[in-house]
Design a protein around this motif. Structure first.
Motif, PDB file in Angstrom:
ATOM      1  N   GLY A 140       0.812  -1.216   0.000  1.00  0.00           N
ATOM      2  CA  GLY A 140       0.000   0.000   0.000  1.00  0.00           C
ATOM      3  C   GLY A 140       0.844   1.263   0.000  1.00  0.00           C
ATOM      4  O   GLY A 140       2.077   1.208  -0.049  1.00  0.00           O
ATOM      5  N   CYS A 141       0.152   2.407   0.053  1.00  0.00           N
ATOM      6  CA  CYS A 141       0.890   3.668   0.000  1.00  0.00           C
ATOM      7  C   CYS A 141       0.079   4.767   0.680  1.00  0.00           C
ATOM      8  O   CYS A 141      -1.119   4.891   0.464  1.00  0.00           O
ATOM      9  CB  CYS A 141       1.148   4.044  -1.453  1.00  0.00           C
ATOM     10  N   ASP A 142       0.765   5.544   1.534  1.00  0.00           N
ATOM     11  CA  ASP A 142       0.107   6.652   2.241  1.00  0.00           C
ATOM     12  C   ASP A 142       0.359   8.002   1.592  1.00  0.00           C
ATOM     13  O   ASP A 142      -0.046   9.031   2.131  1.00  0.00           O
ATOM     14  CB  ASP A 142       0.598   6.717   3.701  1.00  0.00           C
ATOM     15  N   LYS A 143       1.063   8.025   0.453  1.00  0.00           N
ATOM     16  CA  LYS A 143       1.261   9.297  -0.243  1.00  0.00           C
ATOM     17  C   LYS A 143       0.007   9.595  -1.059  1.00  0.00           C
ATOM     18  O   LYS A 143      -0.919   8.784  -1.126  1.00  0.00           O
ATOM     19  CB  LYS A 143       2.484   9.199  -1.162  1.00  0.00           C
ATOM     20  N   ALA A 144      -0.011  10.768  -1.689  1.00  0.00           N
ATOM     21  CA  ALA A 144      -1.191  11.129  -2.488  1.00  0.00           C
ATOM     22  C   ALA A 144      -0.721  11.815  -3.763  1.00  0.00           C
ATOM     23  O   ALA A 144      -1.191  12.903  -4.096  1.00  0.00           O
ATOM     24  CB  ALA A 144      -2.096  12.034  -1.677  1.00  0.00           C
ATOM     25  N   CYS A 145       0.218  11.197  -4.471  1.00  0.00           N
ATOM     26  CA  CYS A 145       0.688  11.785  -5.730  1.00  0.00           C
ATOM     27  C   CYS A 145      -0.535  11.970  -6.631  1.00  0.00           C
ATOM     28  O   CYS A 145      -1.348  11.045  -6.779  1.00  0.00           O
ATOM     29  CB  CYS A 145       1.734  10.894  -6.372  1.00  0.00           C
ATOM     30  N   ALA A 146      -0.625  13.168  -7.223  1.00  0.00           N
ATOM     31  CA  ALA A 146      -1.893  13.582  -7.841  1.00  0.00           C
ATOM     32  C   ALA A 146      -2.317  12.696  -9.013  1.00  0.00           C
ATOM     33  O   ALA A 146      -3.495  12.617  -9.336  1.00  0.00           O
ATOM     34  CB  ALA A 146      -1.773  15.034  -8.291  1.00  0.00           C
ATOM     35  N   TYR A 147      -1.356  12.021  -9.650  1.00  0.00           N
ATOM     36  CA  TYR A 147      -1.650  11.238 -10.859  1.00  0.00           C
ATOM     37  C   TYR A 147      -1.909   9.759 -10.558  1.00  0.00           C
ATOM     38  O   TYR A 147      -2.280   8.998 -11.442  1.00  0.00           O
ATOM     39  CB  TYR A 147      -0.441  11.310 -11.835  1.00  0.00           C
ATOM     40  N   CYS A 148      -1.716   9.329  -9.301  1.00  0.00           N
ATOM     41  CA  CYS A 148      -1.497   7.893  -9.057  1.00  0.00           C
ATOM     42  C   CYS A 148      -2.691   7.161  -8.445  1.00  0.00           C
ATOM     43  O   CYS A 148      -3.261   7.597  -7.444  1.00  0.00           O
ATOM     44  CB  CYS A 148      -0.286   7.738  -8.145  1.00  0.00           C
ATOM     45  N   VAL A 149      -3.036   6.018  -9.014  1.00  0.00           N
ATOM     46  CA  VAL A 149      -4.166   5.212  -8.528  1.00  0.00           C
ATOM     47  C   VAL A 149      -3.800   4.336  -7.336  1.00  0.00           C
ATOM     48  O   VAL A 149      -4.699   3.807  -6.679  1.00  0.00           O
ATOM     49  CB  VAL A 149      -4.694   4.216  -9.604  1.00  0.00           C
ATOM     50  N   VAL A 150      -2.511   4.174  -7.080  1.00  0.00           N
ATOM     51  CA  VAL A 150      -2.117   3.147  -6.109  1.00  0.00           C
ATOM     52  C   VAL A 150      -2.736   3.311  -4.718  1.00  0.00           C
ATOM     53  O   VAL A 150      -3.242   2.328  -4.154  1.00  0.00           O
ATOM     54  CB  VAL A 150      -0.570   3.035  -6.041  1.00  0.00           C
ATOM     55  N   PRO A 151      -2.758   4.526  -4.132  1.00  0.00           N
ATOM     56  CA  PRO A 151      -3.374   4.617  -2.805  1.00  0.00           C
ATOM     57  C   PRO A 151      -4.833   4.149  -2.831  1.00  0.00           C
ATOM     58  O   PRO A 151      -5.310   3.547  -1.863  1.00  0.00           O
ATOM     59  CB  PRO A 151      -3.272   6.108  -2.458  1.00  0.00           C
ATOM     60  N   ALA A 152      -5.532   4.386  -3.957  1.00  0.00           N
ATOM     61  CA  ALA A 152      -6.933   3.958  -4.049  1.00  0.00           C
ATOM     62  C   ALA A 152      -7.056   2.462  -4.311  1.00  0.00           C
ATOM     63  O   ALA A 152      -8.042   1.844  -3.912  1.00  0.00           O
ATOM     64  CB  ALA A 152      -7.645   4.734  -5.157  1.00  0.00           C
ATOM     65  N   GLY A 184       8.086  -2.996  -2.365  1.00  0.00           N
ATOM     66  CA  GLY A 184       7.058  -2.164  -1.737  1.00  0.00           C
ATOM     67  C   GLY A 184       6.808  -0.961  -2.622  1.00  0.00           C
ATOM     68  O   GLY A 184       7.664  -0.601  -3.430  1.00  0.00           O
ATOM     69  N   GLN A 185       5.630  -0.351  -2.480  1.00  0.00           N
ATOM     70  CA  GLN A 185       5.364   0.868  -3.268  1.00  0.00           C
ATOM     71  C   GLN A 185       6.332   1.946  -2.860  1.00  0.00           C
ATOM     72  O   GLN A 185       6.741   2.783  -3.658  1.00  0.00           O
ATOM     73  CB  GLN A 185       3.938   1.370  -3.027  1.00  0.00           C
ATOM     74  N   ASN A 186       6.659   1.938  -1.562  1.00  0.00           N
ATOM     75  CA  ASN A 186       7.585   2.937  -1.047  1.00  0.00           C
ATOM     76  C   ASN A 186       8.370   2.267   0.069  1.00  0.00           C
ATOM     77  O   ASN A 186       7.993   2.352   1.237  1.00  0.00           O
ATOM     78  CB  ASN A 186       6.798   4.148  -0.542  1.00  0.00           C
ATOM     79  N   SER A 221      11.844   3.358  -4.244  1.00  0.00           N
ATOM     80  CA  SER A 221      12.148   4.372  -3.241  1.00  0.00           C
ATOM     81  C   SER A 221      11.390   5.659  -3.555  1.00  0.00           C
ATOM     82  O   SER A 221      11.331   6.066  -4.710  1.00  0.00           O
ATOM     83  CB  SER A 221      13.641   4.692  -3.261  1.00  0.00           C
ATOM     84  N   HIS A 222      10.839   6.282  -2.529  1.00  0.00           N
ATOM     85  CA  HIS A 222      10.267   7.624  -2.714  1.00  0.00           C
ATOM     86  C   HIS A 222      11.314   8.637  -2.234  1.00  0.00           C
ATOM     87  O   HIS A 222      11.787   8.541  -1.103  1.00  0.00           O
ATOM     88  CB  HIS A 222       8.981   7.763  -1.908  1.00  0.00           C
ATOM     89  N   PRO A 223      11.654   9.612  -3.091  1.00  0.00           N
ATOM     90  CA  PRO A 223      12.732  10.553  -2.740  1.00  0.00           C
ATOM     91  C   PRO A 223      12.521  11.242  -1.393  1.00  0.00           C
ATOM     92  O   PRO A 223      13.473  11.442  -0.638  1.00  0.00           O
ATOM     93  CB  PRO A 223      12.701  11.579  -3.876  1.00  0.00           C
ATOM     94  N   GLN A 260       2.030  16.859  -6.177  1.00  0.00           N
ATOM     95  CA  GLN A 260       2.024  16.528  -4.743  1.00  0.00           C
ATOM     96  C   GLN A 260       3.094  15.493  -4.401  1.00  0.00           C
ATOM     97  O   GLN A 260       2.833  14.521  -3.685  1.00  0.00           O
ATOM     98  CB  GLN A 260       0.628  16.047  -4.306  1.00  0.00           C
ATOM     99  N   ARG A 261       4.287  15.747  -4.944  1.00  0.00           N
ATOM    100  CA  ARG A 261       5.362  14.778  -4.713  1.00  0.00           C
ATOM    101  C   ARG A 261       6.117  15.029  -3.410  1.00  0.00           C
ATOM    102  O   ARG A 261       6.962  14.234  -3.012  1.00  0.00           O
ATOM    103  CB  ARG A 261       6.345  14.802  -5.903  1.00  0.00           C
ATOM    104  N   LEU A 262       5.904  16.185  -2.783  1.00  0.00           N
ATOM    105  CA  LEU A 262       6.481  16.480  -1.461  1.00  0.00           C
ATOM    106  C   LEU A 262       7.994  16.703  -1.464  1.00  0.00           C
ATOM    107  O   LEU A 262       8.650  16.517  -0.445  1.00  0.00           O
ATOM    108  CB  LEU A 262       6.120  15.389  -0.432  1.00  0.00           C
TER     109      LEU A 262
HETATM  110 FE1  SF4 Z   1       2.430   6.209  -3.735  1.00  0.00          FE
HETATM  111 FE2  SF4 Z   1       4.348   5.979  -5.602  1.00  0.00          FE
HETATM  112 FE3  SF4 Z   1       1.775   6.320  -6.327  1.00  0.00          FE
HETATM  113 FE4  SF4 Z   1       3.105   8.364  -5.208  1.00  0.00          FE
HETATM  114  S1  SF4 Z   1       3.606   7.362  -7.192  1.00  0.00           S
HETATM  115  S2  SF4 Z   1       1.022   7.693  -4.668  1.00  0.00           S
HETATM  116  S3  SF4 Z   1       4.429   7.292  -3.755  1.00  0.00           S
HETATM  117  S4  SF4 Z   1       2.636   4.559  -5.245  1.00  0.00           S
END
Ligand code: SF4
Ligand code: 5AD
Length: 430
Positions: A140-152, A184-186, A221-223, A260-262
């Motif tokens: 899973g993933c707790d980030k919220a990158c604006a383009y990404c479906v993974v958290p959902a 892992g996603q991150n 890895s998430h930067p 929203q890459r932080l």
């Molecule tokens: Fe999470 Fe990676 Fe998607 Fe960002 S790009 S929401 S860090 S899975």
């Protein structure tokens, strides 16, 4: 990650008495693992499901797994009424129960919950590769990158206990695996839920010390969460691969903020400095999205200049694809498809020149590779610790298989995506 999920699902089925067959034709149950990271991947799923439709008449059961299953849920039954099971990855721990219901005659079962605490740990994983084994450390993933479906689609972050991870790695080493890939996603936000509370760098060190393991890789890895300790760990233990995949997505701080890459370009470059300051040369690869809404020509030029500044060893590039249930889906300032294609081509051309130059510098060097198979012309294909592909003819008059062996190869030629060389003997310690 999807490949490894499939390995776990196959293992779970085998443990229930199922056997794998060569073609869908021969199967009583067909499970289709899916990806929805970009629209193209999702479209493929639905066209394949149409192809499967005629099989349904022959009394077969169908399941759709993975991110498209999670995203579309019960709508899959509407679009493809012959489907019997729909389950997202966060529900795979429920698979045995879902299968029981199918086996006892239920026609439509779903596993769509995202709130599971447990990760999908199964003692039954059926691994495809006897030398390299994947191990999930965080889901899973707790980030919220604006383009990404993974958290959902994959739900919130859940880390596995370091004891379980080390135990699995030890068992794999005993069974003959020499390379471990931590998934892992991150991976950088790994937090050991057990009392010893290891972070990712500590886990890496732990896995790197297991007897029999010769290589440890990790992705992704998430930067923002990538810490200097990881570089120190790589420096301290030669078993840890000197390769870091550090997706940047864009070289423009303005676009990074919109995504929203932080992190900013400067903060990202600070991580690159750590990597370049390591005692061992560390290979750096990345992911880039072109054509995010609002990306100007000047923003794109910043991405190109980042390529020159970092000199990546390789990269994956994508045209932005709007995804359902993501923060960016309704953003204005869409970039036309042709413009995305133009930017993608310019980007890839620029990177190709960098790779040719960098790979050429490796000519004459001696590399240790793990042999993974043969290419179309019968040469052996190996992978260096930095994750470069190196092709080489087998040793003269030596018929035995090098598959799964560690050998030394002298690099003689370089292309943009691979190297070619000459066999120089088995690796030390083999
Ligand atoms: Fe999470 Fe990676 Fe998607 Fe960002 S790009 S929401 S860090 S899975
Ligand atoms: N459009 C294009 N590329 C995407 N990626 C993730 N979501 C999208 C999207 N909506 C890319 C990112 C990520 C990689 C796995 O896929 O670059 O790092």
């Amino acid at each position: 990650m999807n490949v490894h999920d499939s390995e776990k699902v196959v293992g779970t089925l085998l443990a229930r008495g199922y056997a794998q067959v060569e073609t869908p034709d021969q199967a009583a149950l067909i499970l289709y693992n899916t990806c929805s990271i970009r629209d193209k991947a999702e479209q493929k799923v639905f066209s394949r499901l149409q192809q499967f439709r005629r099989e349904a008449g022959k009394g077969r059961l169908f399941g759709v797994l993975g991110c498209v299953a999670q995203q579309e849920g019960e709508r899959i039954f509407e679009r493809a009424p012959h489907v019997n099971l729909v389950a997202g990855s966060a529900s795979y721990s429920q698979l045995p129960q879902l299968l029981s219901r199918l086996e006892s005659g239920d026609h439509r079962v779903t596993g769509l919950g995202l709130d599971r605490e447990e990760t999908f740990e199964t003692p039954f994983t059926r691994r495809d590769n006897p030398y390299r084994a994947y191990i999930t450390i965080i889901e899973g993933c707790d980030k919220a990158c604006a383009y990404c479906v993974v958290p959902a689609t994959r739900g919130p972050e859940r880390s596995r206990s370091s004891h379980n991870i080390l135990e699995e790695a030890r068992q794999l080493a005993e069974a003959g695996s020499t390379e471990i890939q931590l998934l892992g996603q991150n991976v950088n936000s790994y937090r050991d839920p057990s009392a010893r509370q290891w972070d990712f760098a500590a886990l890496l060190m732990g896995v790197g010390e297991i007897p029999g393991i010769r290589r440890v890789r990790f992705t992704t890895s998430h930067p923002r969460d990538f810490s200097k300790d990881i570089v120190d760990a790589i420096d301290a233990n030669p078993v840890l691969a000197n390769h870091v995949h550090l997706p940047v997505q864009s070289g423009s701080s303005r676009v990074l903020a919109a995504m929203q890459r932080l992190y900013t370009r400067e903060e990202y470059l600070r991580r690159i400095e750590w990597l370049k300051g390591a005692r061992r040369k560390i290979s750096i690869t990345t992911d880039i999205i072109v054509g995010f809404p609002g990306e100007t020509e000047a923003d794109f030029a910043e991405t190109l200049s980042l390529l020159d500044e970092v000199e990546y060893d390789s990269l994956f590039s994508f045209k932005y694809s709007p995804r359902p249930n993501t923060p960016a889906v309704n953003l204005e300032d869409r970039i036309p498809e042709e413009e995305k294609t133009r930017r993608l081509m310019i980007l890839n051309e620029r990177q190709r020149a960098i790779q040719i130059r960098r790979n050429t510098e490796l000519i004459e060097s001696l590399k240790e590779v793990l042999v993974e198979g043969r290419n179309a012309s019968g040469q052996w294909v190996g992978r260096t610790l930095e994750n470069r592909v190196l092709n080489f003819p087998g040793p003269d008059g030596n018929g035995h298989s090098l598959l799964g062996q560690y050998v030394r190869v002298r690099v003689t030629r370089a292309g943009p995506n691979s190297l070619a060389g000459e066999y120089a003997g088995l690796a030390l310690g083999t």
